[in-house]
Design a protein around this motif. Sequence first.
Motif, PDB file in Angstrom:
ATOM      1  N   GLU A 122      86.773  63.751  98.065  1.00  0.00           N
ATOM      2  CA  GLU A 122      86.950  62.423  97.471  1.00  0.00           C
ATOM      3  C   GLU A 122      86.606  61.340  98.480  1.00  0.00           C
ATOM      4  N   ASP A 123      87.126  61.479  99.696  1.00  0.00           N
ATOM      5  CA  ASP A 123      86.931  60.423 100.701  1.00  0.00           C
ATOM      6  C   ASP A 123      85.468  60.210 101.012  1.00  0.00           C
ATOM      7  N   MET A 170      82.802  70.525  88.653  1.00  0.00           N
ATOM      8  CA  MET A 170      83.872  69.950  89.467  1.00  0.00           C
ATOM      9  C   MET A 170      83.333  69.164  90.641  1.00  0.00           C
ATOM     10  N   SER A 171      82.418  69.779  91.395  1.00  0.00           N
ATOM     11  CA  SER A 171      81.994  69.119  92.633  1.00  0.00           C
ATOM     12  C   SER A 171      81.195  67.851  92.353  1.00  0.00           C
ATOM     13  N   ASP A 172      80.094  67.990  91.617  1.00  0.00           N
ATOM     14  CA  ASP A 172      79.332  66.777  91.333  1.00  0.00           C
ATOM     15  C   ASP A 172      80.110  65.872  90.394  1.00  0.00           C
ATOM     16  N   GLY A 173      81.014  66.465  89.613  1.00  0.00           N
ATOM     17  CA  GLY A 173      81.856  65.644  88.758  1.00  0.00           C
ATOM     18  C   GLY A 173      82.722  64.718  89.586  1.00  0.00           C
ATOM     19  N   VAL A 209      92.561  71.521  97.434  1.00  0.00           N
ATOM     20  CA  VAL A 209      93.602  70.507  97.606  1.00  0.00           C
ATOM     21  C   VAL A 209      93.120  69.349  96.742  1.00  0.00           C
ATOM     22  N   PRO A 210      93.985  68.543  96.168  1.00  0.00           N
ATOM     23  CA  PRO A 210      93.456  67.438  95.370  1.00  0.00           C
ATOM     24  C   PRO A 210      92.499  66.583  96.195  1.00  0.00           C
TER      25      PRO A 210
END
Lengths: 313, 404
Positions: free
Chosen positions: A120-121, A153-156, B193-194
């Motif tokens: 995410e970061d 999931m990843s590219d999402g 992990v989220p």
Amino acid sequence: LKLFTTLRDDLQGNVTAIKGPGGKWMIPPDAKESMDQSKIGLKGPLKTPIAAGHPSMNLLLRKTFDLYANVRPCVSIEGYKTPYTDVNLVTIRENTEGEYSGIEHVIVDGVVQSIKLITEDASRRIAEYAFEYARNNQRSSVTAVHKANIMRMSDGLFLRKCREVAETYKDIKFTEMYLDTVCLNMVQDPTQFDVLVMPNLYGDILSDLCAGLIGGLGVTPSGNIGANGVAIFESVHGTAPDIAGLDMANPTALLLSAVMMLRHMGLHEYGKKIETACFDTIRDKKVLTKDLGGNSKCSEFTADICRRVVDMD
Amino acid sequence: MTLRAALCALSRAVRPGGCGGLPLSRTLQVQLGFFVCGATIHASHPRQGSTYTNIPPPARYGGRHTVTLIPGDGIGPELANHVRELFWFCCVPVDFELVNVDSSLTAEDDINNAIMSIRRNGVALKGNLETNHNLPPSYKSRNNLLRTSLDLYANVMHCQSLPGVKTRHRNIDIMIIRENTEGEYSSLEHESVPGVVECLKIITRVNSLRIADFAFQTARQNGRRRITAVHKANIMKLGDGLFLECCKEVASGYPDIAFDTLIVDNATMQLVSRPQQFDMMLMPNLYGNVVSNVCAGLVGGPGLVPGANHGEHYALFEAGTRNTGRSIANRNSANPTAMLLASCLLLDHLKLPAYAHMIRRATLSTVTETRMHTADLGGQASTSDVIKSIRNAIQSTGPLTQSI
């Protein structure tokens, strides 16, 4: 301004990895210190000998300064003919994770697993940088390139972060496009793209594709932006050991990277001058280096550029 | 009288009036069908153990083949209709079993029906099924499901420059072989992990050897002189390294075909500057996606190139770049060339070369000679204009066609 041409000659690329006290490979501390002070660097090609025992120098630099964004503006050069004219786009590639995380293992004999990591970061950081860049350089749209239909999931996650950041930058148009559609449209009509932001692997392929559109790595500038305001600009071609020292090299890539550096530092008018001089020289076709189709030496090429810059003042 | 002809005569005798007469009970039909198949198999080609010979699936009744047709989304349904009508017009002995897959449903019943139908018929023609990537990861891409369930491990795309189509590069003739089931498309992802997601890219020795062998066999069959393997083994040393190793191993068994390797970013750069240097390219799944789309763009766009997916037992034909064309759906403006050429590949696979040649020649002449171009090629013709032109081209060559 002639400083810049002498600056180019000075850059030798004689930074080699040394083993620090912790046993980890790192770049020499004085080099690191000078970078920390100045925050801006210009780099020529660095050779990584195969089986050198230490990881690639480029990788080391990237890790040390946390260079998370690779920016490659691709603009068609007048005077250097390619089948594609009017290319004017920028590829912004996430530089730290994605498919190049380097985490691989052999599960059983004959089955290998490579891990593609998306966090995410990192996704948020690169999206923010992309929109900031678009805003600072008067670009109208940002396109996120992904393959979320397969890598949900990843590219999402990457896409979601891009969308979130797009919300805060309402003045810039945000679109998303599948990687294969981008490739298809890019070779048919590259004028429809403006700023492209993407994870590591797609960025690698697409930025080289775009470089190919404008004429190859010899004329493409590139910049790596890191955390804490660090930025290293470099030419992405190889070290070309066969023509080293023979005054035959084409300095365009490095010069344009230097121009990017000046723009990054806010010295826009200097940057514009050098860029215009460089393009004029190429357009005139009188003193071109061998790879651009001419017969002149590297020093003659740069002398011509210097002359034009002086004439402009 | 051959065994097969005898059986056909028998079935016709049992069903008075020929094809339009009283139908046999379904079980008896199926049993007869299997009997015919069995007889055909034992009489002609042994199916077991052959991996690369294109044995057509056994024809069912009197020489007519049954092919699964999945229209898909976007421009798929209209193009599927055009194919069906054209086949009917040309009296091609192919019956289409239409299987509709609703890609908006989350249940997998539709796609499972399609898979069962393809297992039954052995061959399929399909349009692209849209994947809504905003749905949760449990909803897998339908296209991918088809490919992995049926183990269609090789995707073949032949990109050729066509005279009359305006492109920036000329004289391109590249055949692309792409591994179709593993690599980055394994759909194995998890959120450890989220905020941290891992996606696994799997490369296996078995599949890499298989695709490399397929590539070299195909090269030999098509007179290709050189295969270039595309990879990123400088970064993904183990994964792509294994792929390269397998390719080299197989290459050593084919000394008549030259083999070299190229890193994927360099490959794309070379493709946009000098695509004429490539002959056949072989690569894992994701790079195949990129390179095939680049090549399709170079020769004129997604409307021109057909694609074939081959497995050991099944074959699936579609438009090469797998686009749904949602934005141009139902506007009569899609380019039918890719789908029609895919149907010609289908006919080749079914060993009906005369029909394949007829339709292919008409389609290509419409693009190259008559220059009836749809919007994606810069023209103004509609889909129906192009189809009409193809029909005229077929009719003018003289074979018996159905009256319209």
